[in-house]
Design an enzyme around this catalytic site. Structure first.
Site, PDB file in Angstrom:
ATOM      1  N   SER A 292      -5.424   1.277   4.914  1.00 41.12           N
ATOM      2  CA  SER A 292      -6.165   0.665   3.816  1.00 41.12           C
ATOM      3  C   SER A 292      -6.995  -0.515   4.294  1.00 41.12           C
ATOM      4  O   SER A 292      -6.520  -1.361   5.057  1.00 41.12           O
ATOM      5  CB  SER A 292      -5.202   0.193   2.729  1.00 41.12           C
ATOM      6  OG  SER A 292      -5.881  -0.563   1.751  1.00 41.12           O
TER       7      SER A 292
ATOM      8  N   GLN B 236       0.823  -1.196   0.000  1.00 47.96           N
ATOM      9  CA  GLN B 236       0.000   0.000   0.000  1.00 47.96           C
ATOM     10  C   GLN B 236       0.867   1.260   0.000  1.00 47.96           C
ATOM     11  O   GLN B 236       0.516   2.270  -0.631  1.00 47.96           O
ATOM     12  CB  GLN B 236      -0.943   0.007   1.221  1.00 47.96           C
ATOM     13  CG  GLN B 236      -1.966   1.129   1.217  1.00 47.96           C
ATOM     14  CD  GLN B 236      -2.954   1.005   0.072  1.00 47.96           C
ATOM     15  OE1 GLN B 236      -3.289  -0.108  -0.356  1.00 47.96           O
ATOM     16  NE2 GLN B 236      -3.402   2.140  -0.441  1.00 47.96           N
TER      17      GLN B 236
ATOM     18  N   HIS C  63     -15.342  -1.725  -5.097  1.00 42.77           N
ATOM     19  CA  HIS C  63     -14.725  -2.095  -3.809  1.00 42.77           C
ATOM     20  C   HIS C  63     -15.790  -2.657  -2.867  1.00 42.77           C
ATOM     21  O   HIS C  63     -16.720  -1.949  -2.459  1.00 42.77           O
ATOM     22  CB  HIS C  63     -14.067  -0.857  -3.190  1.00 42.77           C
ATOM     23  CG  HIS C  63     -13.354  -1.143  -1.896  1.00 42.77           C
ATOM     24  ND1 HIS C  63     -11.979  -1.194  -1.792  1.00 42.77           N
ATOM     25  CD2 HIS C  63     -13.822  -1.405  -0.643  1.00 42.77           C
ATOM     26  CE1 HIS C  63     -11.635  -1.448  -0.539  1.00 42.77           C
ATOM     27  NE2 HIS C  63     -12.751  -1.579   0.174  1.00 42.77           N
TER      28      HIS C  63
ATOM     29  N   ALA D 183      -5.676   5.090   0.079  1.00 44.13           N
ATOM     30  CA  ALA D 183      -5.416   5.138   1.521  1.00 44.13           C
ATOM     31  C   ALA D 183      -3.923   5.194   1.794  1.00 44.13           C
ATOM     32  O   ALA D 183      -3.113   4.584   1.082  1.00 44.13           O
ATOM     33  CB  ALA D 183      -6.019   3.923   2.201  1.00 44.13           C
TER      34      ALA D 183
ATOM     35  N   GLU E  47     -16.638   4.098  -4.949  1.00 39.18           N
ATOM     36  CA  GLU E  47     -15.896   3.013  -5.587  1.00 39.18           C
ATOM     37  C   GLU E  47     -16.831   1.820  -5.771  1.00 39.18           C
ATOM     38  O   GLU E  47     -16.923   0.945  -4.898  1.00 39.18           O
ATOM     39  CB  GLU E  47     -14.675   2.617  -4.752  1.00 39.18           C
ATOM     40  CG  GLU E  47     -13.612   3.707  -4.654  1.00 39.18           C
ATOM     41  CD  GLU E  47     -12.349   3.226  -3.950  1.00 39.18           C
ATOM     42  OE1 GLU E  47     -12.288   2.040  -3.569  1.00 39.18           O
ATOM     43  OE2 GLU E  47     -11.425   4.045  -3.792  1.00 39.18           O
TER      44      GLU E  47
ATOM     45  N   HIS F  31      -7.785  -2.930   2.469  1.00 40.06           N
ATOM     46  CA  HIS F  31      -7.230  -4.147   1.866  1.00 40.06           C
ATOM     47  C   HIS F  31      -6.286  -4.870   2.823  1.00 40.06           C
ATOM     48  O   HIS F  31      -6.138  -6.091   2.758  1.00 40.06           O
ATOM     49  CB  HIS F  31      -6.502  -3.791   0.563  1.00 40.06           C
ATOM     50  CG  HIS F  31      -7.425  -3.491  -0.569  1.00 40.06           C
ATOM     51  ND1 HIS F  31      -8.021  -4.472  -1.339  1.00 40.06           N
ATOM     52  CD2 HIS F  31      -7.871  -2.311  -1.067  1.00 40.06           C
ATOM     53  CE1 HIS F  31      -8.781  -3.926  -2.265  1.00 40.06           C
ATOM     54  NE2 HIS F  31      -8.711  -2.594  -2.123  1.00 40.06           N
TER      55      HIS F  31
ATOM     56  N   ASP G 126     -11.356  -5.740  -4.649  1.00 37.21           N
ATOM     57  CA  ASP G 126     -11.745  -4.934  -5.806  1.00 37.21           C
ATOM     58  C   ASP G 126     -12.161  -5.884  -6.912  1.00 37.21           C
ATOM     59  O   ASP G 126     -11.427  -6.842  -7.242  1.00 37.21           O
ATOM     60  CB  ASP G 126     -10.579  -4.060  -6.279  1.00 37.21           C
ATOM     61  CG  ASP G 126     -10.271  -2.936  -5.306  1.00 37.21           C
ATOM     62  OD1 ASP G 126     -11.157  -2.605  -4.492  1.00 37.21           O
ATOM     63  OD2 ASP G 126      -9.148  -2.395  -5.349  1.00 37.21           O
TER      64      ASP G 126
END
Length: 404
Positions: free
Chosen positions: A316, A291, A371, A311, A368, A318, A325
């Site tokens: 983040s 990230q 996401h 982020a 998004e 993730h 995603d």
């Protein structure tokens, strides 16, 4: 001159006197033996009857058998567990053979009943009244500190966590001043009163923190009353890992894609396939370092807007291992059949549309439509909200803002 015989007159007077005495009746005469026997039997029967009545009254009216003595305090607290026998101090010449629970759910007079069996086996019911009262003040369960994150919605009336033995919500007042936008410790007084006038006061500290102002493990209550805890630098709210601009993750937190998120995603892929749609993951778990490289690349080319769509490392979603995603990062994805299907059906598989359009100020990121975040089916259904998506920030009462 007439002739008078005085002796004759005296005899006549005596005869007349005897006749008069006989004419008065036989009550002064001596009764016969048979009469006296009948009279004795009648008198005996009367005496026996009187004795029987006396014994009946003694044993049944004056408790000549078992005796019950009640306690002096004939009151019970509201919603306490009391039996009728708990108000009996002593039973003489017998024992309680039937008891009952006392209804203490409301205040006022209550009739209690017990059954006592005497030593000779005779049962008798006893009834008496007790009074249900409420003298127990409310309990303020909050610890000495209530911790909230800077900028969060705060409802101290809920966060104070007050309970009362009436099982009703007591009246709560919070006295003091605080600034939710500024980190610091603010002393306040919580005052709780129940319907019976019992009152409790407790001094507590409202601690406003940001993601970098407090170290170690600790717990706090969110603005909408959810339980949160920070363990090893990771924030959990109702067991859900949270990562946004207010809540970061440690650099060494690297769980990979979570198994439940993985299997739920491919369950969702199969469901979409049955309707002729194709879904695939283009990005799932990202480490802190990955990230960092991604964010820095965006920041070099677009430093003014990078925080609206990428982020910072450690912030983040993730990195939690629960975000994916799907298909593309094109904002037009929401208008495609796959994008529309996800918005209508992802919740059925435990996934939520994480950054909805129109809620950029709440989530801290642009919309998004690709996401999606796994939170489990129960919470996903709540956040789906019949198609009017609720964000994690709204549901948990938290914000998403960098502290600097």
């Amino acid at each position: 001159m007439a002739f008078t015989n005085r002796r004759f007159e005296r005899r006549s007077k005596r005869r007349n006197k005897r006749k008069r005495e006989q004419s008065y009746g036989n009550i002064f005469t001596r009764p016969s033996l048979a009469s006296r026997a009948k009279s004795g039997i009648a008198t005996g029967l009367i005496v026996l009857a009187v004795l029987f009545v006396f014994l009946f009254i003694f044993f049944n009216v004056f408790n000549g058998g078992s005796k019950v003595k009640l306690v002096e305090d004939m009151t019970a607290e509201l919603n306490s567990h009391r039996s009728a026998s708990s108000f009996v101090q002593e039973v003489t010449d017998g024992k309680i053979t039937r008891d009952q629970a006392v209804n203490t759910s409301t205040i006022g007079k209550k009739t209690c009943k017990i059954t006592v069996t005497s030593e000779n086996g005779k049962e008798k019911d006893y009834e008496f009244q007790i009074t249900v009262i409420d003298t127990v003040p409310p309990v303020i369960e909050s610890e000495g500190n209530i911790i909230v994150f800077r900028g969060s919605e705060v409802n101290l009336l809920k966060q104070a966590r007050v309970k009362d033995n009436s099982n009703e919500d007591p009246e709560i007042e919070v006295i003091g001043k605080w600034d939710i936008t500024s980190a610091g410790i603010y002393p306040v007084t919580v005052v709780a009163r129940d319907a019976s006038g019992n009152k409790t006061e407790k001094e507590i500290n409202l601690e406003v923190i940001d993601g970098n102002s407090k170290e170690g493990d600790y717990a706090f209550t969110t603005g909408t009353g959810h339980n949160a805890e920070v363990i090893g630098g990771i924030t959990y709210i109702d067991g859900i890992i949270i990562a946004n601009k207010s809540f970061s993750l440690p650099r060494d937190f690297s769980p990979g894609l979570a198994n439940d998120a993985y299997y739920a995603f491919y369950e969702m892929v199969d469901a979409a396939y049955e309707e002729g749609l194709g879904l695939w993951a283009i990005s799932d778990f990202r480490s802190w370092e990955t990230q960092e490289r991604l964010y820095n690349s965006y920041a070099e080319s677009d430093p003014e807007n990078v925080d609206t769509y990428s982020a910072r490392p450690g912030y983040s979603e993730h990195q939690t291992g629960y975000a994916i995603d799907i298909n593309t990062t094109d904002s037009a994805f929401g208008e495609t059949p796959e994008g529309k299907w996800l918005m209508d059906h992802a919740w059925e598989h435990g996934y939520i549309y994480r950054y909805p359009a129109g809620k950029e100020d709440i989530t801290g990121y642009m919309a998004e439509p690709w996401h999606y975040r796994y939170v489990g089916k129960e919470l996903a259904e709540k956040l789906y909200n019949h198609g009017d998506w609720i964000t994690l920030e709204e549901y948990f009462g938290i914000d998403s803002k960098y502290s600097e």
